[in-house]
Each structure stands twice: as structure tokens, then as C-alpha cells.
Design an enzyme around this catalytic site. Structure first.
Site, PDB file in Angstrom:
ATOM      1  N   PRO A   9       1.900   2.509   6.002  1.00 47.03           N
ATOM      2  CA  PRO A   9       3.125   3.279   5.792  1.00 47.03           C
ATOM      3  C   PRO A   9       4.383   2.427   5.626  1.00 47.03           C
ATOM      4  CG  PRO A   9       2.414   3.433   8.075  1.00 47.03           C
ATOM      5  CD  PRO A   9       1.293   2.784   7.317  1.00 47.03           C
ATOM      6  N   ASN A  10       5.228   2.896   4.748  1.00 46.70           N
ATOM      7  CA  ASN A  10       6.547   2.304   4.455  1.00 46.70           C
ATOM      8  C   ASN A  10       6.484   1.011   3.648  1.00 46.70           C
ATOM      9  OD1 ASN A  10       8.158   4.332   5.874  1.00 46.70           O
ATOM     10  ND2 ASN A  10       7.242   3.485   7.727  1.00 46.70           N
ATOM     11  N   ARG A  17      13.552  -2.065   1.774  1.00 47.76           N
ATOM     12  CA  ARG A  17      13.439  -1.802   3.196  1.00 47.76           C
ATOM     13  C   ARG A  17      13.727  -3.064   4.010  1.00 47.76           C
ATOM     14  NH1 ARG A  17       7.728  -1.601   6.349  1.00 47.76           N
ATOM     15  NH2 ARG A  17       8.583  -0.903   8.311  1.00 47.76           N
ATOM     16  N   TYR A  22      11.780  -8.224   5.737  1.00 52.84           N
ATOM     17  CA  TYR A  22      10.594  -8.169   4.875  1.00 52.84           C
ATOM     18  C   TYR A  22      10.782  -8.833   3.514  1.00 52.84           C
ATOM     19  CZ  TYR A  22       9.057  -4.858   8.415  1.00 52.84           C
ATOM     20  OH  TYR A  22       8.688  -4.282   9.607  1.00 52.84           O
ATOM     21  N   ASN A  72      -2.900  -4.254   6.081  1.00 50.80           N
ATOM     22  CA  ASN A  72      -1.642  -4.272   6.830  1.00 50.80           C
ATOM     23  C   ASN A  72      -1.419  -2.830   7.270  1.00 50.80           C
ATOM     24  OD1 ASN A  72       0.919  -4.285   7.835  1.00 50.80           O
ATOM     25  ND2 ASN A  72       1.803  -5.526   6.175  1.00 50.80           N
ATOM     26  N   ALA A  75       3.159   0.199  10.853  1.00 49.76           N
ATOM     27  CA  ALA A  75       3.451   0.719  12.203  1.00 49.76           C
ATOM     28  C   ALA A  75       2.212   1.277  12.904  1.00 49.76           C
ATOM     29  CB  ALA A  75       4.542   1.785  12.126  1.00 49.76           C
ATOM     30  N   HIS A  78       0.395  -0.522  15.844  1.00 53.85           N
ATOM     31  CA  HIS A  78       0.825  -0.444  17.240  1.00 53.85           C
ATOM     32  C   HIS A  78       0.561   0.915  17.868  1.00 53.85           C
ATOM     33  CE1 HIS A  78       2.812  -3.930  15.622  1.00 53.85           C
ATOM     34  NE2 HIS A  78       3.576  -3.186  14.842  1.00 53.85           N
ATOM     35  N   ASP A  85     -10.744   2.475  15.399  1.00 56.67           N
ATOM     36  CA  ASP A  85     -12.128   2.952  15.441  1.00 56.67           C
ATOM     37  C   ASP A  85     -12.764   2.930  14.054  1.00 56.67           C
ATOM     38  OD1 ASP A  85     -11.981   3.312  18.162  1.00 56.67           O
ATOM     39  OD2 ASP A  85     -11.852   5.494  18.099  1.00 56.67           O
ATOM     40  N   GLU A  96      -6.452  -8.638   9.344  1.00 57.06           N
ATOM     41  CA  GLU A  96      -5.183  -7.903   9.486  1.00 57.06           C
ATOM     42  C   GLU A  96      -4.042  -8.834   9.084  1.00 57.06           C
ATOM     43  OE1 GLU A  96      -4.540  -5.322  12.905  1.00 57.06           O
ATOM     44  OE2 GLU A  96      -2.702  -6.438  13.336  1.00 57.06           O
ATOM     45  N   HIS A  98       0.274  -9.192   8.567  1.00 53.05           N
ATOM     46  CA  HIS A  98       1.651  -8.709   8.717  1.00 53.05           C
ATOM     47  C   HIS A  98       2.585  -9.664   8.001  1.00 53.05           C
ATOM     48  CE1 HIS A  98       0.415  -5.648  11.474  1.00 53.05           C
ATOM     49  NE2 HIS A  98      -0.338  -6.556  12.073  1.00 53.05           N
ATOM     50  N   LEU A  99       3.530  -9.084   7.288  1.00 53.91           N
ATOM     51  CA  LEU A  99       4.521  -9.906   6.578  1.00 53.91           C
ATOM     52  C   LEU A  99       5.383 -10.662   7.573  1.00 53.91           C
ATOM     53  CD1 LEU A  99       5.440  -7.012   4.166  1.00 53.91           C
ATOM     54  CD2 LEU A  99       4.337  -9.133   3.455  1.00 53.91           C
ATOM     55  N   ARG A 105       9.244 -10.228  17.354  1.00 57.89           N
ATOM     56  CA  ARG A 105      10.054  -9.014  17.205  1.00 57.89           C
ATOM     57  C   ARG A 105      10.025  -8.176  18.498  1.00 57.89           C
ATOM     58  NH1 ARG A 105       8.711  -6.215  11.736  1.00 57.89           N
ATOM     59  NH2 ARG A 105      10.675  -5.187  12.281  1.00 57.89           N
TER      60      ARG A 105
END
Ligand code: DQA
Length: 141
Positions: A9-10, A17, A22, A72, A75, A78, A85, A96, A98-99, A105
Site C-alpha cells: 500500500p501507498n 509521497r 522515499y 515490500n 505498512a 508492521h 501466514d 522482504e 524496504h526503501l 525510523r
């Protein structure tokens, strides 16, 4: 080799953004860089982005035909035991990405539900992280 890359998402808003966190590259820019890198490694990439947890889960569930998954979860990293699962049920190599460096953070970003269901995690190298993830999956073959 065929890899699936899932953006959560996002991430469709990359470029507009929070560019201080980012960067200014759009998701299309990042995907183009990933494709160029993948081509140089003779890897075929399929991209998928969704803002919906259920759609992400369904895509993960049907990813068994690929040689690896790079995700990725944004959100949902978390918050989503359901995505964890789904990843646990999938027995192909998974990375996995993450940028941003999630450990630099807010503390709520320091915990990932999904990372434990993946072979490893790459965090903090911007869009380049996806290229590192491709190379990591190739190296695992
Ligand atoms: C992110 C980090 C997450 O904490 C955040 O919710 C995102 C993007 C990253 O790529 O740095 O949406 O996954």
C-alpha cells in the site's frame, strides 16, 4: 528464472509521497530500473501493486509458479499476521525489501511480522534494494 515483485500500500504514490524519506523516483521509474537489472541477469519479472491486504494475500497464495518472490509489504509489514501466514505457506525463496531503513525510523516500524517468513530482509537502500534482492535469490539457487 521468473520472479514476482509485490509492492504494498501507498507505494503507488512514490515520487509524490514523503520524498525526503522515499526519494523522487516514481514506482514506474523503480520498476524500469528493476527490469533493466533483471534483463542483465536473464530474469523475467512480473510486478504487482495493491493497496488492499486481501489482494496482496491472494497474489502471494498464487505465487507458487515463480522461482522467487520479492515483497515490500509497506505498512502491512508492521501489522499483518495474515500476510505473514500467506508468506509462510509459500515455499519459494522470498525477500522482504524496504526503501527506507525501517530501524532508523519510528519504533512501530522496527518490528516486521513478515520478515520472519522470508529468507531475508533488505532495508535502507532505496530502489536499489530490489536489485540486491534479485541477486540474493539468484545466489540461493
Ligand atoms: C516502507 C516502510 C514502511 O514502514 C512504510 O509503511 C512504507 C514503506 C519502505 O519501503 O521503506 O509504506 O515499506
Amino acid at each position: 528464472m521468473k520472479l514476482l515483485i509485490i509492492h504494498g500500500p501507498n507505494l503507488n504514490l512514490l515520487g509524490q509521497r514523503e520524498p525526503d524519506i522515499y526519494g523522487t523516483q516514481s514506482l514506474d521509474d523503480i520498476n524500469q530500473q528493476i527490469s533493466a537489472h533483471a534483463e542483465s541477469r536473464n530474469v523475467h519479472i512480473t510486478f504487482f501493486q495493491s493497496n488492499h491486504e486481501g489482494e496482496l494475500i491472494e497474489r502471494i497464495q498464487s505465487a507458487g509458479e515463480y522461482d522467487g518472490l520479492i515483497i515490500n509489504p509497506a505498512a502491512f509489514t508492521h501489522s499483518s499476521i495474515a500476510i505473514r501466514d500467506a508468506l509462510s505457506s509459500l515455499s519459494i525463496p522470498k525477500v522482504e525489501v524496504h526503501l527506507s531503513n525501517i530501524y532508523q525510523r519510528e519504533s512501530f516500524r522496527h518490528h516486521s511480522y513478515s520478515a520472519a517468513a522470508c529468507n531475508g530482509q533488505i532495508s535502507g537502500f532505496g530502489g536499489h534494494g530490489y536489485q540486491l534482492a534479485i541477486d540474493a535469490i539468484i545466489a540461493q539457487q
